[in-house]
Structure formats: structure tokens, C-alpha cells
Design a protein around this motif. Structure first.
Motif, short mmCIF file in Angstrom:
data_model
loop_
_atom_site.label_atom_id
_atom_site.label_comp_id
_atom_site.label_asym_id
_atom_site.label_seq_id
_atom_site.Cartn_x
_atom_site.Cartn_y
_atom_site.Cartn_z
N UNK A 247 32.83 51.28 47.41
CA UNK A 247 32.77 49.99 48.08
C UNK A 247 34.05 49.21 47.85
N UNK A 248 34.49 49.19 46.59
CA UNK A 248 35.67 48.41 46.25
C UNK A 248 36.95 49.04 46.80
N UNK B 95 39.41 46.80 48.80
CA UNK B 95 40.82 46.79 48.39
C UNK B 95 41.71 47.35 49.49
N UNK B 96 41.19 48.36 50.19
CA UNK B 96 41.95 48.91 51.32
C UNK B 96 42.17 47.88 52.41
N UNK B 97 41.15 47.05 52.66
CA UNK B 97 41.31 46.00 53.67
C UNK B 97 42.31 44.94 53.20
N UNK B 98 42.31 44.68 51.90
CA UNK B 98 43.29 43.72 51.35
C UNK B 98 44.71 44.27 51.50
N UNK B 99 44.88 45.55 51.16
CA UNK B 99 46.20 46.17 51.32
C UNK B 99 46.58 46.29 52.79
N UNK C 180 38.28 40.23 50.94
CA UNK C 180 39.05 40.07 49.70
C UNK C 180 39.42 38.62 49.41
N UNK C 181 39.19 37.72 50.36
CA UNK C 181 39.58 36.31 50.15
C UNK C 181 38.51 35.50 49.44
N UNK C 182 37.30 35.99 49.36
CA UNK C 182 36.24 35.25 48.68
C UNK C 182 34.91 35.95 48.82
N UNK C 183 34.14 36.00 47.72
CA UNK C 183 32.83 36.69 47.69
C UNK C 183 32.94 38.10 48.27
N UNK D 186 37.32 41.76 41.65
CA UNK D 186 36.68 40.99 42.71
C UNK D 186 35.53 40.13 42.19
N UNK D 187 34.83 40.60 41.16
CA UNK D 187 33.75 39.80 40.58
C UNK D 187 34.28 38.53 39.91
N UNK D 188 35.48 38.59 39.36
CA UNK D 188 36.05 37.45 38.62
C UNK D 188 37.12 36.72 39.41
N UNK D 189 37.21 37.00 40.69
CA UNK D 189 38.26 36.41 41.52
C UNK D 189 38.24 34.89 41.42
#
Length: 495
Positions: free
Chosen positions: A40-41, A45-49, A76-79, A421-424
Motif C-alpha cells: 500500500x505504501x 510513495x510512488x504517487x508522491x514520487x 501523500x499530502x495528508x491522511x 506517513x503515519x507521523x506526517x
């Protein structure tokens, strides 16, 4: 008479829409409670990159369409966990609607409603349909393709054939593992003839348009990625055929291993749906064969032969086959009770309701309130809860660090992006590359020495390819379910 028929159709449509809404709502409740799995991550992360580096980044994973889908929602921008999983449920809904529409072709609105109820009460789809994986997204496109191909039973439309090809392409682009379902238009051309009249030339043209569109578009996509230096095919195909070179391709035709794969699938589906239900669903496939309704049976077992032949067996690979198994059961049951009296129909609905209350409801409640204790099959407990790829232990690590002044955390853990992502928004999390062969250990040691400071912490998982010593103080060790690799938290000392 026509008014009565229209009234019944409107009522049937409203019931089906209502079932879809219930599926949507039940999938959303507590959707972010289950710890994030590593795949999942990878998608988030792929979408963020995709935004920060290139929309084609990670194309070699064979799931680029899933990453592009995640990019639309900017998880990746929130939740990130919540948004990515909701985006997956949203992508899956057209597939569920198509499943119900396909059942309506075969057994009217009774079939559509029962198919929806079967999917609603499927523990398998309740679990995998709520994770931000590529399989439900790719599977949804395939299920819609199966619907448009099923329309060949009523009419021979080249537009339908074109849509089948486009949808199969979308499925393969989302995850290349669904490539065996390229056989769907072949199954349709062989089994479905408008108004029962065989027209060989018309069937061949329809098949050529459907299959040709898919092959042409997929080939163009692969060539386009090759032009930019990305290999969409090799990673996944070599994984399935040779386990990336560690086994012989002849293993795919090993009869004993094929039987073992079939047994594994049977045990897995039993673990989610229950033995009696699975046997009834398999009996429904036999009934379809006896009635010469071959289309759904071919769509199910044709691709499953390729899946069983693969050297890699993962429970998440069979999102579509399990859905088709349920679809076949719904069609047969609807055909049995559709013309019966109200007592028989009410009894059938009551039995389905009891099945949902006894098997599905406790599963759904556990997924919201006690996700770590979900009654998954043993293989899935090991992978999604106990393994180093699971997200268990990270919420506890996050809670522990709340009492410290944290500037940065170095994550020497397999699923580091999950913790990030949990601690973003709270502090920086550095996720250095970990090589399973251990070659990255010297660089990881240098990284910790460069960043030593009392406001820098390190998460170290008990896995063999991370440093065994950390230049700092051990604060706590977080045990994980099933004796999975524990997570140690260190505070780096000042040099």
C-alpha cells in the motif's frame, strides 16, 4: 402489464443501488484502522514520487496505473492511509456494479441483488477491498470488461468490443498480474451469441476488435515505457515464471505444484467464506456447466489455470476469481428462486441474511475495533499482521515518541514509509534504502553517525540486513504480533 413490468424494474434498480450504497458505506467505516501494509505504501510513495520526480517513476513494478490513480487523490499530502484506501474502494465500486449488471443479464434483478449481497458479505473482499492494493483496482476494470463482453449475449456491438479491449488494457496497466483475463473476449465469442443465432463471421470480427484493441494498446504502452527507459513487463513476469531467476520455468507446468496451488486457493477461500459456502459456490459452477452457461465458468477457471501455474501464490491475486465464484452462485440461486413463490424467496433471503450476520458481521466489526485480531487465514495473518512488511508496531512506536522532543527519525525498518506517513506533519522521517543482501549496512552506519543528536531517534527492526549496533541509547523494544520482527527505538547520543 407493461406498467407493472416497469414498476418492478424500477424497484429492482432501486434495490440494487441501495445495496451498492451499503457496500460503499460498510467499506468506509474504520477503513484506516488496519496497519498499513508495505505494498500500500509503495503505491502512495510512488504517487508522491510521480509528482516530485516523474509520472513514470517505478514503472518497472508493473502497477503504474494504480500509482496514477493514487496521484489523482494526492494521498501523500495528508491522511495518506485513509485517502489511498478510500480511493481504492471508489475504484472498486464500478466493478461491483458491473458484477451485478452481469448477473442481471443471466437472472434478472434477482440475480443482480443476490450478486450484490454475496459481495457485501464476502469477508475476502471486505479485507482486500479496503486496502490500497493494485489488485482491487485492476480487478474492477476486468469486472467491467466482463460485463461489456457479456452484452454479446444480447447484441453484437463493435463499440462493446472496443470497450472490452480498453478496459482490459486499463486492468493490465493497473497491475500486469490480471493479464490472464485477456482471455475474456475469447470466452465471450465462444459462448455468447446474440439471440442464440450463431454468426461465425460476426463473432470473429467482434473478437478481433476486442482482443486486438487490448493487445494493440498494451503493446503501445509497453513500447512507450521502453522508450523512456522503463521495463513494465520483466519484473512481474519473471517473478511469476521463475521467481526472478531462482527457479526453472518448467516449475509452472509441474502437476504436483499445480495441485498444491489449487489446494492452497481452496483453503484460502475457505478461510474467508467458510467451507459450506465454498462448496455451494463450486456446486453452482457445475450447475452452470450442466445448463450450458459456459461464459462465467470460462472467465473464472481459464485465468485461474494461469494463476495456479505461477510460482508465486498470493491471496490478493484472486480478487476477480473470488468475485466470479460469488457471481456464479448468485446467478444459479436467482434462477432457482426467481419464479418460485414468495415463501421460497423469503427463505432464501433469510438464509443469506443469517450467513451475513453469523460470518460477515463479526469479521467487519473486528476490522473496525480489533484489526490485529481479524480472523484471517494463517497465511494472511503471517503476511499482513506478523511479517516485517506489515504495519503492526508503528502506531505503538509513534505513541512512545510523543513524550520526546523529536526532530528526526531514521527508519531502519522494512515498511518505513508506513511510519513516515503515519507521523506526517510531526517530524521528519528518513527512510534510507535497505538492501536485503546486507550491502547497505555500511552506509546506514555512516548515516547514523552523521546525524547523531539527542533529538534524532532510530527505529531498528530485528531483520538481518540492518546494523546490529546503534550509536545511542536503547529506549524501548516494541514486540509485534506472532513473534514478528520486533522494533527497537534508540535515541542517538551526541558525538
Amino acid at each position: 402489464m407493461n406498467r407493472l413490468k416497469i414498476k418492478r424494474s424500477s424497484l429492482g434498480l432501486m434495490i440494487c443501488v441501495g445495496i451498492l450504497l451499503v457496500i460503499w458505506l460498510t467499506r468506509l467505516i474504520g477503513i484506516d484502522h488496519f496497519p498499513p501494509f508495505i505494498d500500500e505504501m509503495i503505491h502512495v510513495h510512488g504517487s508522491e514520487l510521480g509528482y516530485t520526480v516523474s509520472p513514470l517513476f517505478n514503472a518497472g513494478l508493473g502497477r503504474q496505473g494504480t500509482i496514477w490513480w493514487m496521484m489523482l487523490f494526492q494521498a501523500h499530502l495528508g491522511s495518506p492511509v485513509w485517502i489511498s484506501r478510500v480511493a481504492t474502494v471508489l475504484a472498486l465500486l464500478p466493478g461491483v456494479a458491473a458484477l451485478m449488471a452481469t448477473a442481471r443479464f443471466a437472472a434478472g434483478y434477482w440475480g443482480a441483488a443476490l450478486a450484490g449481497l454475496f459481495f457485501l458479505f464476502s469477508n475476502y473482499h471486505m479485507f482486500f477491498g479496503r486496502l490500497a492494493l493494485a489488485d482491487p483496482i485492476a480487478g474492477s476494470a476486468v469486472m467491467v470488461a466482463i460485463y461489456f463482453a457479456a452484452r454479446l449475449r444480447q447484441r453484437r456491438s463493435l463499440l462493446d468490443a472496443l470497450l472490452v479491449g480498453i478496459l482490459l488494457t486499463a486492468g493490465v496497466v493497473a497491475k500486469i498480474n490480471v493479464a490472464p483475463f485477456l482471455g475474456v473476449p475469447i470466452a465471450a465469442a465462444l459462448c455468447l451469441h446474440p439471440r442464440g443465432k450463431i454468426n461465425l463471421r460476426g463473432q470473429v470480427i467482434w473478437l478481433a476488435v476486442a482482443l486486438g484493441t487490448a493487445i494493440l494498446l498494451i503493446s503501445a504502452f509497453i513500447v512507450m515505457l521502453r522508450f523512456f527507459g522503463y521495463d513494465f513487463v520483466t519484473n512481474s513476469v519473471s517473478y511469476a515464471l521463475t521467481n526472478r531467476g531462482s527457479a526453472s520455468i518448467s516449475g509452472t507446468v509441474n502437476i504436483n505444484r499445480l495441485i498444491s496451488s489449487i489446494q492452497m486457493s481452496f483453503d484460502l477461500i475457505n478461510g474467508y467464506l467458510g467451507n459450506a459456502v465454498v462448496l455451494a459456490l463450486l456446486a453452482a459452477q457445475v450447475v452452470l456447466l450442466l445448463r450450458r452457461q459456459f461464459y462465467l465458468v470460462l472467465c473464472l477457471f481459464g485465468p485461474m489455470l494461469a494463476i495456479w501455474a505461477s510460482l508465486i501464490q498470493e491471496s490478493r491475486f484472486i480478487v476477480v476469481p473470488v468475485a466470479l465464484l460469488l457471481l456464479g452462485g448468485a446467478v444459479v440461486l436467482a434462477q432457482l428462486i426467481g419464479d418460485r413463490n414468495r415463501v421460497v424467496q423469503i427463505m432464501a433471503i433469510t438464509i443469506i441474511g443469517v450467513w451475513g450476520g453469523v460470518q460477515w458481521l463479526p469479521f467487519a466489526v473486528a476490522g473496525v475495533n480489533q484489526p490485529i485480531n481479524l480472523p484471517l487465514p494463517a497465511a494472511d495473518v503471517d503476511q499482513y499482521i506478523n511479517s516485517d512488511a506489515a504495519g503492526t508496531g508503528y502506531p505503538e512506536a509513534q505513541a512512545f515518541l510523543e513524550s520526546y522532543n523529536v526532530r528526526e527519525v531514521i527508519g531502519l525498518v522494512s515498511n518505513c514509509q508506513a511510519f513516515r506517513y503515519l507521523t506526517m506533519g510531526h517530524y521528519t522521517v528518513d527512510c534510507p534504502a535497505l538492501n536485503p543482501n546486507g550491502s547497505s549496512i555500511p552506509k546506514l552506519v555512516d548515516l547514523m553517525n552523521q546525524k547523531r543528536g539527542q533529538d534524532v531517534f532510530v527505529l531498528v527492526q530485528d531483520i538481518p540486513y540492518v546494523p546490529q549496533t546503534v550509536p545511542g541509547e536503547l529506549l524501548t523494544v516494541i514486540e509485534r504480533p506472532g513473534n514478528g520482527p520486533a522494533i527497537s527505538i534508540y535515541q542517538l547520543s551526541v558525538p
